[in-house]
Design a protein around this motif. Structure first.
Motif, PDB file in Angstrom:
ATOM      1  N   UNK B  36       2.051  65.583  81.384  1.00 39.74           N
ATOM      2  CA  UNK B  36       3.586  64.823  81.455  1.00 39.74           C
ATOM      3  C   UNK B  36       4.891  65.696  81.210  1.00 39.74           C
ATOM      4  N   UNK B  40       7.301  67.324  84.167  1.00 39.93           N
ATOM      5  CA  UNK B  40       8.862  67.187  83.606  1.00 39.93           C
ATOM      6  C   UNK B  40       9.557  68.427  83.836  1.00 39.93           C
ATOM      7  N   UNK B  56      13.857  64.260  91.143  1.00 46.24           N
ATOM      8  CA  UNK B  56      14.154  63.034  90.644  1.00 46.24           C
ATOM      9  C   UNK B  56      12.809  62.055  91.110  1.00 46.24           C
ATOM     10  N   UNK B  57      12.374  62.332  92.477  1.00 46.67           N
ATOM     11  CA  UNK B  57      11.078  61.632  92.864  1.00 46.67           C
ATOM     12  C   UNK B  57       9.793  62.015  92.220  1.00 46.67           C
ATOM     13  N   UNK B  59       9.774  62.896  89.174  1.00 45.93           N
ATOM     14  CA  UNK B  59       9.962  62.098  87.689  1.00 45.93           C
ATOM     15  C   UNK B  59       9.552  60.605  87.942  1.00 45.93           C
ATOM     16  N   UNK B  60      10.152  60.131  88.900  1.00 43.95           N
ATOM     17  CA  UNK B  60      10.083  58.638  89.087  1.00 43.95           C
ATOM     18  C   UNK B  60       8.392  58.254  89.386  1.00 43.95           C
ATOM     19  N   UNK B  62       5.627  60.627  89.419  1.00 39.78           N
ATOM     20  CA  UNK B  62       4.553  61.095  88.906  1.00 39.78           C
ATOM     21  C   UNK B  62       4.598  60.669  87.535  1.00 39.78           C
ATOM     22  N   UNK B  63       5.542  60.948  86.984  1.00 40.24           N
ATOM     23  CA  UNK B  63       5.753  60.643  85.359  1.00 40.24           C
ATOM     24  C   UNK B  63       5.996  59.309  85.035  1.00 40.24           C
ATOM     25  N   UNK B  64       6.965  58.611  85.865  1.00 36.54           N
ATOM     26  CA  UNK B  64       7.211  57.127  85.536  1.00 36.54           C
ATOM     27  C   UNK B  64       6.041  56.141  86.030  1.00 36.54           C
ATOM     28  N   UNK B  65       5.188  56.552  87.000  1.00 34.20           N
ATOM     29  CA  UNK B  65       4.059  55.414  87.317  1.00 34.20           C
ATOM     30  C   UNK B  65       2.606  56.007  87.380  1.00 34.20           C
ATOM     31  N   UNK B  67       1.522  58.816  85.680  1.00 27.05           N
ATOM     32  CA  UNK B  67       1.161  59.308  84.531  1.00 27.05           C
ATOM     33  C   UNK B  67       0.872  58.102  83.590  1.00 27.05           C
ATOM     34  N   UNK B  68       1.661  57.246  83.734  1.00 24.86           N
ATOM     35  CA  UNK B  68       1.710  56.033  82.840  1.00 24.86           C
ATOM     36  C   UNK B  68       0.208  55.256  82.988  1.00 24.86           C
ATOM     37  N   UNK B  69      -0.157  55.178  84.130  1.00 28.10           N
ATOM     38  CA  UNK B  69      -1.514  54.639  84.302  1.00 28.10           C
ATOM     39  C   UNK B  69      -2.790  55.529  83.933  1.00 28.10           C
ATOM     40  N   UNK B  71      -2.460  57.593  81.370  1.00 28.59           N
ATOM     41  CA  UNK B  71      -2.407  57.561  80.052  1.00 28.59           C
ATOM     42  C   UNK B  71      -2.973  56.298  79.497  1.00 28.59           C
TER      43      UNK B  71
END
Lengths: 337, 203
Positions: B36, B40, B56-57, B59-60, B62-65, B67-69, B71
């Protein structure tokens, strides 16, 4: 060379630091007094007084609470992953503050007036979930882990519909710059033509900030406080500050997208005498009041109901509304520019 | 320009350092957290290049969706670290092979760009005027020049989504689900029986 260094690097840096202090200082004060406001309003809803002993009308209560948290001992559970355990609350707190960089408080009153302001806010709010997942995992506790898992699923689900709502606002405004979005609402605030989207956005904001009735990650009556059950003293205080700063942030976001930001209700003299930032703060206060009002009124959702609302109701509805908005704008030639 | 260069080297170092930590961290959850961080700082590099929308895309999405799943799944795995270490030597040749193939491909791509690129072609590649923002420029290219490719990519994603749902959807019998319409349409007459039991008889 000397003057170039001063005017080129040093002074802009100092100026940005001054601007950050001007925004963050009052923000932390607002967070402290939001906790007091919450307890007072909940008290009024339940026909109680709320805090009233410390200072006149309990006005010094937040300071007393802060001092109490400050002098308490920080306890790290055995078997916890120390580094991640301490990074998680700092991350939550930091993310709730950095988002304020793009919020316009008035005409040209913004720290960073970037062109992708909406996306920046969306990205930062989607990062907020990491503080919670990391806290849940690093605590090495079942309740905390359950809270972290619930929160991950919940925040990802509601972000999708928030994304579509933002798109329908962008279609009407024609820009991703937050100041431009506010200027596009001169004359007609977007919550009138997009009223259903305003409601869906508000409910999704409740879910995104883990507030009642969607406070399942905390759920004090079922998982005893969820992801922050193992946190104490200042680490707990950082989570608390971050959560309330996020509430204010989502209220500000709703104000900018739907309630016309710093614009007065009517552009005629008695309203235009009041400066823009005052209007902005008043609107945020109204949205925050509804946040607390909902908490005092609604029972907590069950987990499967929460998922159904996000994926089966809000997602199709907001997707359909994007298409309807685009269709209406194209048909009547109302597209901006 | 000095500050920009400094920022570039800072973010580039963080990206490469965290990418190295992704494969060398002992704990898989730490690996994902470093991944992550790598995403970033890659987004920060995009910002430095002026590609703010892409940043921004990144982050929104890959990082926001994503990578959450990721993790989410890694956290729930029950991992035996000794077993992981044992498999290391066994899979080393395969890993090295894939690494070498990737490196060779990268060298060829960069080499061919360097060979082909004369100044005119480079100038042609940067034809986008800087007066319009990132998003307008991308939108103009995607929805005019590459409209059909764009729509085809969307269709591929749609098919993939339907495929994933079909593969995992199963109808289990005997599951008691909540039916809100039934609950709402229920009337007292349907479910409440009034009885008047006599003394000492019970219901």
């Amino acid at each position: 060379m000397d003057s170039g260094f001063w005017s080129g690097y040093l002074w802009p840096t100092i100026w940005i630091v001054i601007q950050i202090v001007i925004v963050v200082g009052p923000l932390l004060g607002a967070v402290a007094y939001l906790t007091l406001a919450e307890r007072k309003i909940l008290g009024a809803i339940q026909l109680r007084q709320g805090p009233m002993v410390v200072g006149p009308f309990g006005l010094l209560q937040p300071l007393a609470d802060g001092l109490k948290l400050f002098v308490k001992e920080t306890i790290v559970p055995a078997g916890a992953n120390r580094a991640v355990f301490f990074i998680a609350p700092m991350l939550t707190f930091l993310l709730s503050l950095v988002a304020w960089a793009v919020i316009p408080f008035g005409d040209n009153m913004v720290i960073a007036n970037i062109n992708v302001g909406v996306l920046y806010l969306f990205a930062i709010s989607s990062l907020g979930v990491y503080g919670i997942i990391m806290a849940g995992w690093a605590s090495n506790s079942r309740y905390a882990f359950l809270g972290g898992l619930r929160s991950a699923a919940q925040m990802v689900s509601y972000e999708v519909s928030i994304g579509f709502i933002i798109i329908s606002v962008l279609l009407c405004a024609g820009s991703l710059n937050l100041s431009e979005i506010v200027r596009a609402q001169e004359g007609l605030w977007f919550f009138i033509p997009l009223f259903p989207m305003f409601i869906v956005f508000f409910v999704s904001a409740l879910a995104e900030t883990n507030r009642a009735p969607f406070d399942l990650p905390e759920g004090e009556s079922e998982i005893t406080g969820g992801f922050m059950v193992e946190y104490s003293a200042m680490t707990y205080a950082l989570f608390f500050l971050g959560e309330y700063a996020n509430m204010i942030l989502m209220s500000a976001f709703a104000t900018i997208l739907f309630l016309g930001g710093w614009l007065p209700p009517l552009s005629i003299p008695p309203f235009t005498w009041v400066p823009g930032p005052i209007w902005f703060i008043l609107k945020i206060c109204v949205v925050l009041f509804v946040f607390i009002w909902v908490r005092g009124t609604m029972p907590r959702y069950r987990y499967d109901q929460l998922m159904r609302l996000g994926w089966k109701v809000f997602l199709p509805f907001s997707l359909g509304w994007v298409i309807v908005t685009a269709g209406v704008l194209v048909t009547f030639g109302w597209l901006p520019e | 320009m000095f500050v920009v260069t400094l920022a570039f080297y800072l973010f580039a170092t963080v990206t490469i350092g965290s990418a190295l930590m992704v494969i060398s961290a002992r704990n898989p959850v730490h690996s994902v957290l470093f991944l992550i961080l790598a995403f970033f700082s890659a987004a920060a590099l995009f910002v430095l290049m002026g590609a703010e929308f892409l940043a921004m895309i990144l982050v929104v999405v890959y990082v926001g969706a994503v990578a959450v799943l990721f993790l989410f799944v890694v956290m729930m795995l029950d991992i035996d670290f000794r077993e992981l270490k044992q498999g290391f030597l066994q899979y080393l040749p395969l890993g090295v092979l894939i690494g070498v193939v990737l490196a060779v491909e990268l060298i060829f791509v960069i080499g061919s760009v360097a060979l082909i690129a004369d100044q005119e072609a480079l100038a042609e590649g940067q034809a986008l005027p800087l007066t319009q923002g990132n998003i307008e420029a991308l939108g103009r290219v995607l929805y005019t020049q590459y409209l059909f490719l764009f729509q085809a990519a969307g269709l591929v994603l749609l098919v993939a989504m339907i495929g994933a749902i079909v593969l995992t959807l199963r109808h289990r019998v005997g599951v008691r689900r909540q039916k809100v319409s039934d609950q709402v349409s229920r009337r007292p007459e349907d479910v409440v029986i009034k009885v008047r039991p006599g003394v000492g008889e019970g219901v």
